[in-house]
Design a protein around this motif. Structure first.
Motif, PDB file in Angstrom:
ATOM      1  N   ALA A 243     -66.105  53.560  16.948  1.00 41.68           N
ATOM      2  CA  ALA A 243     -65.410  54.161  15.805  1.00 41.68           C
ATOM      3  C   ALA A 243     -64.559  55.367  16.219  1.00 41.68           C
ATOM      4  O   ALA A 243     -63.611  55.724  15.516  1.00 41.68           O
ATOM      5  CB  ALA A 243     -66.425  54.575  14.743  1.00 41.68           C
ATOM      6  N   THR A 244     -64.861  55.978  17.367  1.00 41.82           N
ATOM      7  CA  THR A 244     -64.201  57.233  17.733  1.00 41.82           C
ATOM      8  C   THR A 244     -62.682  57.117  17.866  1.00 41.82           C
ATOM      9  O   THR A 244     -61.948  57.953  17.302  1.00 41.82           O
ATOM     10  CB  THR A 244     -64.798  57.791  19.038  1.00 41.82           C
ATOM     11  OG1 THR A 244     -66.195  58.047  18.820  1.00 41.82           O
ATOM     12  CG2 THR A 244     -64.116  59.096  19.435  1.00 41.82           C
TER      13      THR A 244
ATOM     14  N   SER B  89     -61.366  50.768   6.496  1.00 44.09           N
ATOM     15  CA  SER B  89     -62.311  51.823   6.838  1.00 44.09           C
ATOM     16  C   SER B  89     -62.428  51.928   8.354  1.00 44.09           C
ATOM     17  O   SER B  89     -62.118  50.985   9.090  1.00 44.09           O
ATOM     18  CB  SER B  89     -63.685  51.538   6.236  1.00 44.09           C
ATOM     19  OG  SER B  89     -64.309  50.469   6.918  1.00 44.09           O
ATOM     20  N   ILE B  90     -62.834  53.090   8.815  1.00 45.57           N
ATOM     21  CA  ILE B  90     -62.974  53.321  10.254  1.00 45.57           C
ATOM     22  C   ILE B  90     -63.916  52.290  10.872  1.00 45.57           C
ATOM     23  O   ILE B  90     -63.618  51.694  11.912  1.00 45.57           O
ATOM     24  CB  ILE B  90     -63.471  54.753  10.512  1.00 45.57           C
ATOM     25  CG1 ILE B  90     -62.389  55.761  10.117  1.00 45.57           C
ATOM     26  CG2 ILE B  90     -63.871  54.936  11.972  1.00 45.57           C
ATOM     27  CD1 ILE B  90     -62.831  57.202  10.187  1.00 45.57           C
ATOM     28  N   ARG B  91     -65.038  52.065  10.208  1.00 48.64           N
ATOM     29  CA  ARG B  91     -66.053  51.143  10.766  1.00 48.64           C
ATOM     30  C   ARG B  91     -65.517  49.718  10.824  1.00 48.64           C
ATOM     31  O   ARG B  91     -65.662  49.023  11.838  1.00 48.64           O
ATOM     32  CB  ARG B  91     -67.315  51.202   9.905  1.00 48.64           C
ATOM     33  CG  ARG B  91     -68.443  50.295  10.395  1.00 48.64           C
ATOM     34  CD  ARG B  91     -69.651  50.381   9.462  1.00 48.64           C
ATOM     35  NE  ARG B  91     -69.295  50.022   8.099  1.00 48.64           N
ATOM     36  CZ  ARG B  91     -69.190  48.757   7.677  1.00 48.64           C
ATOM     37  NH1 ARG B  91     -69.398  47.758   8.520  1.00 48.64           N
ATOM     38  NH2 ARG B  91     -68.886  48.502   6.426  1.00 48.64           N
ATOM     39  N   VAL B  92     -64.882  49.268   9.740  1.00 52.46           N
ATOM     40  CA  VAL B  92     -64.388  47.888   9.692  1.00 52.46           C
ATOM     41  C   VAL B  92     -63.280  47.668  10.718  1.00 52.46           C
ATOM     42  O   VAL B  92     -63.269  46.673  11.451  1.00 52.46           O
ATOM     43  CB  VAL B  92     -63.883  47.562   8.271  1.00 52.46           C
ATOM     44  CG1 VAL B  92     -63.099  46.248   8.257  1.00 52.46           C
ATOM     45  CG2 VAL B  92     -65.053  47.494   7.300  1.00 52.46           C
ATOM     46  N   PHE B  93     -62.338  48.619  10.793  1.00 50.73           N
ATOM     47  CA  PHE B  93     -61.216  48.447  11.714  1.00 50.73           C
ATOM     48  C   PHE B  93     -61.686  48.519  13.158  1.00 50.73           C
ATOM     49  O   PHE B  93     -61.187  47.781  14.025  1.00 50.73           O
ATOM     50  CB  PHE B  93     -60.156  49.510  11.431  1.00 50.73           C
ATOM     51  CG  PHE B  93     -58.806  49.171  11.989  1.00 50.73           C
ATOM     52  CD1 PHE B  93     -58.214  47.941  11.752  1.00 50.73           C
ATOM     53  CD2 PHE B  93     -58.105  50.089  12.759  1.00 50.73           C
ATOM     54  CE1 PHE B  93     -56.965  47.630  12.267  1.00 50.73           C
ATOM     55  CE2 PHE B  93     -56.856  49.787  13.270  1.00 50.73           C
ATOM     56  CZ  PHE B  93     -56.287  48.560  13.029  1.00 50.73           C
ATOM     57  N   ALA B  94     -62.650  49.399  13.440  1.00 54.58           N
ATOM     58  CA  ALA B  94     -63.195  49.481  14.798  1.00 54.58           C
ATOM     59  C   ALA B  94     -63.842  48.156  15.195  1.00 54.58           C
ATOM     60  O   ALA B  94     -63.699  47.678  16.330  1.00 54.58           O
ATOM     61  CB  ALA B  94     -64.198  50.619  14.898  1.00 54.58           C
TER      62      ALA B  94
END
Length: 472
Positions: A52-53, A40-45
């Motif tokens: 997250a951007t 997910s974007i949040r986890v990978f960020a």
């Protein structure tokens, strides 16, 4: 398991670009097979210690190019990859592919010269998200809207067209639709009171004439001359309307000169006919001044002007529009009442687009995109000259999102396109743009440069020369 990439602190290469190239390399190389779920974007960020951007932007670019797909409430998944082999020239030509070469397919290519893909690396995500969220706070926009399009957006479109495309129009003449076919179908109903004979450029773009044919119009192909449509043949065709792309003809790319534009307008006035002007890429000219639209050459001209935000902003917004001559407005309003027409383009997107234009974001975005596409356009031309030399010719340059590549020593376009496909390169034979010549197989190809990453253009052309030149 996905490894966390080491990102460079080089400020000249933004994080999202580094992430995009990392994922693309892993997918093409097979390290991330089809069906793999990306974090997910949040986890990978969080794993990267980033906001997250950058991750979101990288995912959006991969999504737009077809490397991944988004499943609601599930996440992002790697799409099936079209694997390639034989990147160097074989001794003989491989057999034709089992499926026909078409303008569109769902395969992924290492070097994708798709004729109508866009580059979203500079898309103003934050600005658009903010403008869209503003509209969500207005419950009135969840109601039915004006079937002609939101008045505010029609005002913004008319102002832009007057200033930048030279049109003579008001907001009352603008009709907004969710797709090209919707507007084409409306035109068929508006124009069916005439002799129902539509002249078209041959070769040309087939969506509009195909829609007209479905509405029982007779389609009359008109040949092209070196400077555009043959106006004399138009007179003898007895057509009651004609569909043209005068600023950058598709697919040949010529610009209709001013003398022939006036000749075309004279034809329309003397025969009481209508011109349908497709200005699909009129915003994008890279060398010299932009070519004003045909519609603006006369007050109350007999021209229906058609355009959209698909190429200038994004096709997913589904905002297309046309500008009707004042004489046709009563017919449109009669149809709107008779058929209980409703808005076909999202009201939320329409109002967001209005503010995107009103607050100056659209003009700024266009400038940035012109510079980006100009760099790609110029690099493509240099690469063709470097690797093909005098064995190929280029036409349709200096505007739009594609060029036409013609091989001088002959060969079968279908067979050569098959060879390119085997090497992981998408090129589109021009033969499909002929209305009545399905057997035409001259070695002419449409090469799009809008969607392919800049760093892959020269390598793609080099590999294309590697597999083609020994065969021709």
């Amino acid at each position: 398991m996905l490894l966390v990439p080491a990102l460079s602190e080089n400020r000249e290469v933004p994080y999202y670009i580094q992430l995009y190239h990392y994922f693309k390399k892993e997918i093409i190389g097979g390290s991330l097979p089809a069906g793999t779920r990306l974090p997910s974007i949040r986890v990978f960020a969080a794993q990267l210690s980033l906001s997250a951007t950058p991750v979101e932007l990288a995912y959006q670019q991969l999504l737009s190019e077809g490397f991944i797909a988004s499943k609601p409430r599930s996440g992002y998944y790697v799409q099936p990859m079209h694997m390639f082999s034989g990147l160097t020239a074989a001794a003989g030509a491989p057999p034709l592919p089992s499926r026909p070469i078409t303008a569109r397919d769902s395969l992924l290519y290492a070097y994708d010269f798709h004729m109508s893909k866009n580059d979203f690396s500079l898309f103003p995500h934050k600005i658009w998200r903010s403008l869209y969220q503003e509209q969500l706070a207005n419950p009135d926009l969840l109601q039915y809207g004006d079937p002609q399009g939101e008045p505010a957006l029609r005002e913004s479109i008319a102002a832009h067209l007057r200033q930048f495309r030279g049109l003579r129009c008001t907001a009352e003449q603008v009709v907004i639709g969710g797709d090209q076919y919707t507007l084409c179908s409306l035109l068929c109903l508006i124009l069916r009171g005439s002799s129902k004979r539509l002249g078209i450029e041959d070769p040309g773009y087939h969506l509009l004439p195909a829609a007209f044919r479905r509405h029982e119009f007779e389609i009359i192909p008109i040949p092209l001359q070196e400077d555009g449509i043959d106006v004399e043949k138009l007179y003898t065709s007895r057509a009651s309307s004609v569909y043209i792309s005068p600023s950058h003809q598709f697919p040949r790319g010529m610009t209709l000169p001013i003398a022939k534009r006036h000749a075309l307008l004279d034809w329309a006035r003397s025969t009481d006919s209508i011109i349908i002007e497709d200005d699909y890429d009129g915003e994008f000219r890279y060398h010299g001044r932009p070519i004003p639209a045909l519609q603006g050459l006369l007050e109350d001209s007999p021209v229906i002007y058609m355009c959209s935000f698909a190429q200038s902003v994004a096709p997913a917004l589904s905002i297309h529009y046309m500008v009707l001559p004042k004489a046709l407005l009563p017919l449109y309003h009669h149809l709107a009442r008779e058929l209980y027409l409703e808005h076909s383009a999202s009201r939320l997107n329409q109002i967001a687009m209005h503010y995107f234009m009103e607050r100056g974001h659209f003009e700024k975005h266009l400038r940035r995109m012109r510079l980006l596409y100009q760099k790609k356009h110029d690099l493509l031309l240099r690469s063709i000259q470097r690797y093909f030399g005098d064995r190929a010719a280029v036409s349709g340059r200096d505007a739009g999102f594609h060029i036409l590549l013609t091989l001088k020593s002959g060969g079968s376009a279908r067979q050569l396109a098959g060879v390119a496909e085997k090497a992981g390169i998408r090129v589109t034979p021009m033969s499909y743009t002929w209305w009545e010549q399905p057997e035409n197989d001259d070695p002419e190809f449409i090469l799009g440069f809008g969607g392919i990453p800049e760093n892959l253009i020269e390598e793609g052309i080099r590999r294309l020369a590697e597999v083609w030149l020994p065969l021709i």
